[in-house]
Design a protein around this motif. Sequence first.
Motif, short mmCIF file in Angstrom:
data_model
loop_
_atom_site.label_atom_id
_atom_site.label_comp_id
_atom_site.label_asym_id
_atom_site.label_seq_id
_atom_site.Cartn_x
_atom_site.Cartn_y
_atom_site.Cartn_z
N PHE A 30 52.51 46.56 34.88
CA PHE A 30 51.58 46.62 36.00
C PHE A 30 50.99 45.23 36.25
O PHE A 30 50.65 44.50 35.33
N LYS A 31 50.84 44.87 37.53
CA LYS A 31 50.36 43.54 37.87
C LYS A 31 48.86 43.40 37.69
O LYS A 31 48.36 42.32 37.38
N ASN A 32 48.12 44.47 37.91
CA ASN A 32 46.66 44.38 37.87
C ASN A 32 46.13 44.75 36.48
O ASN A 32 46.17 45.92 36.09
N PHE A 33 45.68 43.74 35.75
CA PHE A 33 45.14 44.01 34.42
C PHE A 33 44.26 42.85 33.98
O PHE A 33 44.31 41.76 34.54
N ILE A 34 43.44 43.11 32.97
CA ILE A 34 42.67 42.06 32.31
C ILE A 34 43.01 42.09 30.83
O ILE A 34 43.51 43.11 30.32
N PRO B 93 43.44 48.01 32.79
CA PRO B 93 43.11 47.83 34.20
C PRO B 93 41.76 47.15 34.35
O PRO B 93 40.88 47.27 33.49
N PRO B 94 41.55 46.40 35.44
CA PRO B 94 40.26 45.73 35.67
C PRO B 94 39.10 46.73 35.64
O PRO B 94 39.24 47.87 36.07
N LYS C 19 45.62 44.76 26.95
CA LYS C 19 45.66 44.61 28.39
C LYS C 19 45.31 45.96 29.00
O LYS C 19 45.92 46.97 28.69
N LYS D 167 37.97 40.72 36.87
CA LYS D 167 38.87 41.02 37.97
C LYS D 167 40.32 40.83 37.52
O LYS D 167 40.59 40.47 36.37
N ASP D 168 41.25 41.06 38.43
CA ASP D 168 42.67 40.94 38.10
C ASP D 168 42.99 39.61 37.42
O ASP D 168 42.60 38.55 37.89
N GLY D 169 43.70 39.69 36.31
CA GLY D 169 44.13 38.49 35.60
C GLY D 169 43.09 37.85 34.72
O GLY D 169 43.36 36.83 34.07
#
Length: 302
Positions: free
Chosen positions: A134-138, A186-187, A184, A252-254
Amino acid sequence: PATWAAVPGFAKARMGTLQGQLYVNGKILPEAIVSFFDKESGPPPVLGSARRVPDMVARTDEKGAFSVKLLPGAYYMGAMIRERGKGPGPPRKGEPYYFIRDEKGNLLALTVKTRSVTDAGRLNGVPPGEFKEFKNFITISGKVVDETGKPKSGVWVTLRYKLNAPRPKYITDRTGADGEFAMKVPPGNYFVMARESLRGGRPAIGSLVGTYGKSAPSGKSLSMNADGKSGAVPFQPGLQGGGGSAIAVGGKDGAEVTGIVINMFKIPDPAETRKKFEKQAGASKMNVPKKPLDKEDKSFDK
């Protein structure tokens, strides 16, 4: 993990039934633990070392078939091989686990309707590494230490949206000899905690627990030691308690939140604590100096 019995009584009447048969590499998967993750709460744990706590669990029979009651909604499904009696928790080292995919190779969301039976038919499980990350993560990382400040191994690190939530949202593998963890997710904003056991209920007297931002009951409040990077937003919600305040971290994302240090301490015995307090209070009374009688004081003369 949640069970059917844990669902509030008013909601049980709305539950539907999901059934199907599980296959991996073209063969049925018997006696597997199957887990269901509410799609609205975010993606299932297919990335990093974090494991999302399932909303419901069940087991397949000797033919790989399962039947489980769920609240209406859409669910991702996972499966894990573990012998009965080995206790709860995320997949351990050497334990195979899988997620269900559709014909295009994407994660499959299974829909459950109110008071209805949904037959999903044949379901194919694949290892999590075969899905696109998944692209959106922290990323949240840090270390767990014991009461002496030494790295604490063999404990679970969990994330909760709310400090007093009945169960965590995400969980890591057990910490190693260095006490370090990384996950890792989700935000969002999370409280970071550590426990020796994942069994439900309050921690047992004498067991070690830890919450980021809190120290032992008699210790000083911990300082803010998370280094927020790339949009990380640590914040202090003001939830006070003995030995400091619980601190939630997020971003936030990343974003990367590093440098988290969780101090673990033993749950005290209330009876022993009370006895110690009463003893100290008694000793204080005995040591109160008596006021000497003033020779000129006539208040005691009859």
